[in-house]
Design a protein around this motif. Structure first.
Motif, PDB file in Angstrom:
ATOM      1  N   VAL A 123       3.638   2.118   3.418  1.00  0.00           N
ATOM      2  CA  VAL A 123       4.462   3.255   3.824  1.00  0.00           C
ATOM      3  C   VAL A 123       3.774   3.913   5.017  1.00  0.00           C
ATOM      4  O   VAL A 123       2.623   3.593   5.342  1.00  0.00           O
ATOM      5  CB  VAL A 123       4.620   4.269   2.672  1.00  0.00           C
ATOM      6  CG1 VAL A 123       5.283   3.606   1.467  1.00  0.00           C
ATOM      7  CG2 VAL A 123       3.275   4.867   2.263  1.00  0.00           C
ATOM      8  N   LYS A 124       4.440   4.814   5.679  1.00  0.00           N
ATOM      9  CA  LYS A 124       3.827   5.509   6.815  1.00  0.00           C
ATOM     10  C   LYS A 124       2.640   6.329   6.328  1.00  0.00           C
ATOM     11  O   LYS A 124       2.707   7.008   5.304  1.00  0.00           O
ATOM     12  CB  LYS A 124       4.862   6.386   7.512  1.00  0.00           C
ATOM     13  CG  LYS A 124       5.929   5.566   8.241  1.00  0.00           C
ATOM     14  CD  LYS A 124       6.943   6.436   8.945  1.00  0.00           C
ATOM     15  CE  LYS A 124       7.969   5.570   9.688  1.00  0.00           C
ATOM     16  NZ  LYS A 124       9.022   6.384  10.347  1.00  0.00           N
ATOM     17  N   GLN A 125       1.545   6.245   7.066  1.00  0.00           N
ATOM     18  CA  GLN A 125       0.299   6.910   6.709  1.00  0.00           C
ATOM     19  C   GLN A 125      -0.140   7.801   7.877  1.00  0.00           C
ATOM     20  O   GLN A 125       0.293   7.599   9.016  1.00  0.00           O
ATOM     21  CB  GLN A 125      -0.807   5.886   6.433  1.00  0.00           C
ATOM     22  CG  GLN A 125      -0.453   4.768   5.475  1.00  0.00           C
ATOM     23  CD  GLN A 125      -0.483   5.180   4.023  1.00  0.00           C
ATOM     24  OE1 GLN A 125      -0.741   6.342   3.705  1.00  0.00           O
ATOM     25  NE2 GLN A 125      -0.202   4.248   3.124  1.00  0.00           N
ATOM     26  N   PRO A 126      -1.030   8.769   7.618  1.00  0.00           N
ATOM     27  CA  PRO A 126      -1.633   9.501   8.731  1.00  0.00           C
ATOM     28  C   PRO A 126      -2.331   8.538   9.685  1.00  0.00           C
ATOM     29  O   PRO A 126      -2.711   7.425   9.299  1.00  0.00           O
ATOM     30  CB  PRO A 126      -2.634  10.432   8.033  1.00  0.00           C
ATOM     31  CG  PRO A 126      -2.093  10.602   6.645  1.00  0.00           C
ATOM     32  CD  PRO A 126      -1.452   9.287   6.304  1.00  0.00           C
ATOM     33  N   GLU A 127      -2.527   8.957  10.917  1.00  0.00           N
ATOM     34  CA  GLU A 127      -2.984   8.040  11.962  1.00  0.00           C
ATOM     35  C   GLU A 127      -4.317   7.376  11.646  1.00  0.00           C
ATOM     36  O   GLU A 127      -4.476   6.161  11.822  1.00  0.00           O
ATOM     37  CB  GLU A 127      -3.082   8.789  13.294  1.00  0.00           C
ATOM     38  CG  GLU A 127      -3.465   7.880  14.462  1.00  0.00           C
ATOM     39  CD  GLU A 127      -3.459   8.597  15.788  1.00  0.00           C
ATOM     40  OE1 GLU A 127      -3.859   7.969  16.798  1.00  0.00           O
ATOM     41  OE2 GLU A 127      -3.062   9.776  15.828  1.00  0.00           O
ATOM     42  N   SER A 128      -5.310   8.147  11.189  1.00  0.00           N
ATOM     43  CA  SER A 128      -6.640   7.559  10.997  1.00  0.00           C
ATOM     44  C   SER A 128      -6.672   6.508   9.891  1.00  0.00           C
ATOM     45  O   SER A 128      -7.203   5.409  10.092  1.00  0.00           O
ATOM     46  CB  SER A 128      -7.689   8.651  10.752  1.00  0.00           C
ATOM     47  OG  SER A 128      -7.349   9.437   9.631  1.00  0.00           O
ATOM     48  N   VAL A 162       0.862  -1.186   0.000  1.00  0.00           N
ATOM     49  CA  VAL A 162       0.000   0.000   0.000  1.00  0.00           C
ATOM     50  C   VAL A 162       0.896   1.232   0.000  1.00  0.00           C
ATOM     51  O   VAL A 162       1.657   1.456   0.945  1.00  0.00           O
ATOM     52  CB  VAL A 162      -0.933   0.039   1.233  1.00  0.00           C
ATOM     53  CG1 VAL A 162      -1.847   1.259   1.152  1.00  0.00           C
ATOM     54  CG2 VAL A 162      -1.742  -1.238   1.347  1.00  0.00           C
ATOM     55  N   SER A 163       0.816   2.030  -1.050  1.00  0.00           N
ATOM     56  CA  SER A 163       1.577   3.277  -1.116  1.00  0.00           C
ATOM     57  C   SER A 163       0.800   4.380  -0.399  1.00  0.00           C
ATOM     58  O   SER A 163      -0.213   4.134   0.250  1.00  0.00           O
ATOM     59  CB  SER A 163       1.863   3.646  -2.572  1.00  0.00           C
ATOM     60  OG  SER A 163       0.667   3.977  -3.252  1.00  0.00           O
TER      61      SER A 163
END
Length: 592
Positions: free
Chosen positions: A266-271, A231-232
């Motif tokens: 990759v790192k995503q926003p928290e929600s 997931v990008s």
């Protein structure tokens, strides 16, 4: 040959995804070199004519599977049963002689996301090809020719292979449609089935499959046993299909997870990250977050990437994790685990989600990252006095990344220009996207000209069926361009009064001095390019010299600045289809 001889049967209402018929005028313009017997394939089938059909015949027939613009709203309203879409896809696949189980042979890597999924796939494919594997790669959309969507060992399949396999698959579907209420798969579904068919017939070692839209109900999600999923970066896009919040979109993207199959993000926003975690737990999938690219940089040597832009670093780390996981599960171990730096093995991110371990990339991985190519994304092409900066950014996050890349790259190029440089924006946006919001991000780039045109390659019809889109009318496209011109003027006026409000946070310094932007609208890409370049791009001048290019009154007076400039810097953005249309004219290799 009269237009009255063309006829197309309206699809049955039982399958709303495929309802509708094509505008006869459009098909006549672009397929007039075919005879009526060949075009009326819906009436008599294709098996007896397959041997004498050409690549262009195949593309024109493929275009009959596009949904008519006047019926798209109805299609959206009837999408209330998304599970039925996957069942329909399985049925179409079976009609071609394949079962879902057959796809297991492709050793698939399945990738979704809002921004960067195509670049991630490009990195992934190149790394594994460098490892000596025969790769298949399915992506969308195409830029110039439809066969770009289906690649083997990094190259679009040849016209001969496309034609051969197209008629095999189309023929099987056409022969069975009467017993299935006359249904045929829509454009993207057909191409997905065709890609699976090609990869199986050509015996690839693995297939990298990019999701079309979303994930859970995307037609690529009939894949039941990928080897690894990715997931990008997530953002807001395709809201009428995926939902109007990033949480709803994350739910759709997480739909590609499969029980027992490793997945990376990759790192995503928290929600949205929380939603992905919940989806992984619900499905029974082990999800890991990719480390920063710096974690792989052994002895402090910065990894070199073939794709420009700081945002490509997150796509590269995702590709490295996908490749390592695939190689490990397939029994290859040509890489070295690194001693952990600041992150313990499988450390829980925010005490909730495991972080994947960094490792020392193999030489094949390093070369794959450095040599990866993905046209139309942060791409620079120099043609004499004209430099094109091409990026198909069409969401807020991707446009922010595009602006940062362009301002940094163009500022560096201006220092070596040796004289005055004119900056030109060539822009278009399609679908439900908020053009004004995207344009607002571009205002600080201080363009001398903002040029708008529809995604029509040229005003005079040609045999260019690969880039035909029957899902929107020409009138609507031109109206959208005029609206974009109006938005730009309003934003520019606001910027002259309160420029600070339009600056991008943490952006590069603006070029000294305030530039006044002139705006123009052209009826097609070719006429816009010819005006911008003013005969200073020899490749463009050699292209389609016989085609007429309408120019609006007053445009030539404004062009004096372009003729006198030492260099012309053109940013082409807002739509991958626009970028593809530009590449068709300025890069002959795409049309060969």
């Amino acid at each position: 040959m009269s237009k009255e001889r063309f006829h197309f049967k309206k699809q049955k209402k039982e399958d709303p995804e495929h309802t509708g018929f094509l505008p006869i005028i459009s098909l006549y313009n672009y397929c007039s070199f075919l005879n009526a017997d060949e075009l009326a394939v819906g009436e008599r089938g294709v098996s007896n004519m397959m041997q004498r059909k050409s690549f262009q015949d195949a593309v024109c027939t493929l275009n009959t599977l596009q949904t008519n613009a006047s019926l798209l709203d109805q299609v959206k309203r009837e999408r209330g049963q998304p599970q039925m879409q996957l069942q329909a896809m399985r049925s179409f696949l079976q009609r071609t002689g394949l079962m879902v189980e057959d796809l297991d042979q492709l050793n698939i890597i399945h990738v979704t996301g809002t921004k960067g999924k195509g670049s991630t796939c490009a990195f992934t494919e190149r790394i594994l090809r460098n490892s000596g594997l025969r790769t298949g790669f399915y992506s969308s959309p195409h830029l110039v020719q439809v066969r770009e969507r289906i690649r083997i060992n990094g190259k679009p399949i040849s016209k001969e292979l496309f034609t051969k396999y197209f008629w095999q698959v189309y023929g099987r579907l056409d022969e069975t449609k009467e017993s299935h209420y006359g249904t045929m798969p829509a454009y993207f579904r057909f191409l997905t089935i065709l890609a699976f068919h090609v990869f199986l017939q050509e015996k690839v070692d693995l297939a990298v499959i990019e999701v079309g839209i979303g994930g859970a109900y995307d037609c690529t999600n009939i894949i039941r046993s990928p080897w690894v999923c990715g997931v990008s970066s997530l953002g807001i896009d395709h809201t009428s299909i995926l939902g109007d919040t990033i949480e709803k979109i994350a739910w759709q993207k997480g739909g590609i997870f499969k029980p027992g199959v490793p997945a990376f993000t990759v790192k995503q926003p928290e929600s949205p990250m929380t939603v992905l975690m919940e989806r992984a737990k619900e499905i029974g999938c082990e999800l890991h977050v990719c480390p920063e690219l710096e974690e792989y940089e052994f002895k402090g040597e910065r990894l070199k990437l073939g794709l420009a832009g700081e945002h490509q670093r997150s796509n590269a780390t995702l590709a490295l994790q996908l490749c390592r996981s695939w190689l490990q599960r397939r029994g290859f171990y040509d890489f070295i685990s690194l001693p952990e730096k600041d992150v313990a093995p499988h450390m829980l991110l925010n005490n909730r989600l495991p972080q994947a371990s960094a490792f020392q990339p193999s030489s094949a991985m390093l070369e794959g990252l450095q040599n990866a190519e993905w046209a139309g994304r942060t791409q620079t092409l120099r043609r004499g006095h004209v430099t094109y900066y091409l990026d198909g950014a069409h969401t807020t996050r991707s446009m922010l990344a595009c602006v940062h890349w362009f301002r940094e790259t163009a500022a560096r190029d201006e220092k070596t220009a040796g004289g005055p440089v004119v900056r030109v924006l060539l822009f278009n946006a399609t679908g439900e996207r908020d053009s004004a919001a995207l344009l607002k991000l571009l205002v600080p780039c201080q363009f001398d000209f903002a040029v708008f045109c529809p995604n029509i390659t040229e005003a005079v019809p040609s045999n260019n069926a690969d880039q035909e889109n029957f899902n929107v009318t020409v009138e609507n496209m031109l109206t959208r361009c005029l609206d974009n011109q109006k938005s730009w003027r309003q934003l520019s006026e606001q910027g002259s009064c309160s420029g600070a409000e339009l600056r991008i946070p943490s952006g590069l310094p603006l070029v000294a001095g305030q530039r006044r932007t002139d705006t123009l609208v052209f009826p097609c890409i070719l006429s816009a390019l010819r005006w911008i370049c003013q005969s200073r791009d020899s490749v463009l001048d050699c292209t389609d010299k016989l085609a007429s290019s309408p120019v609006q009154p007053g445009a030539m007076t404004k062009a004096e600045k372009l003729r006198e400039a030492t260099a012309i810097h053109v940013l082409v953005t807002g739509s991958l289809h626009l970028v593809g249309g530009v590449l068709k004219h300025i890069d002959p290799s795409f049309s060969s």
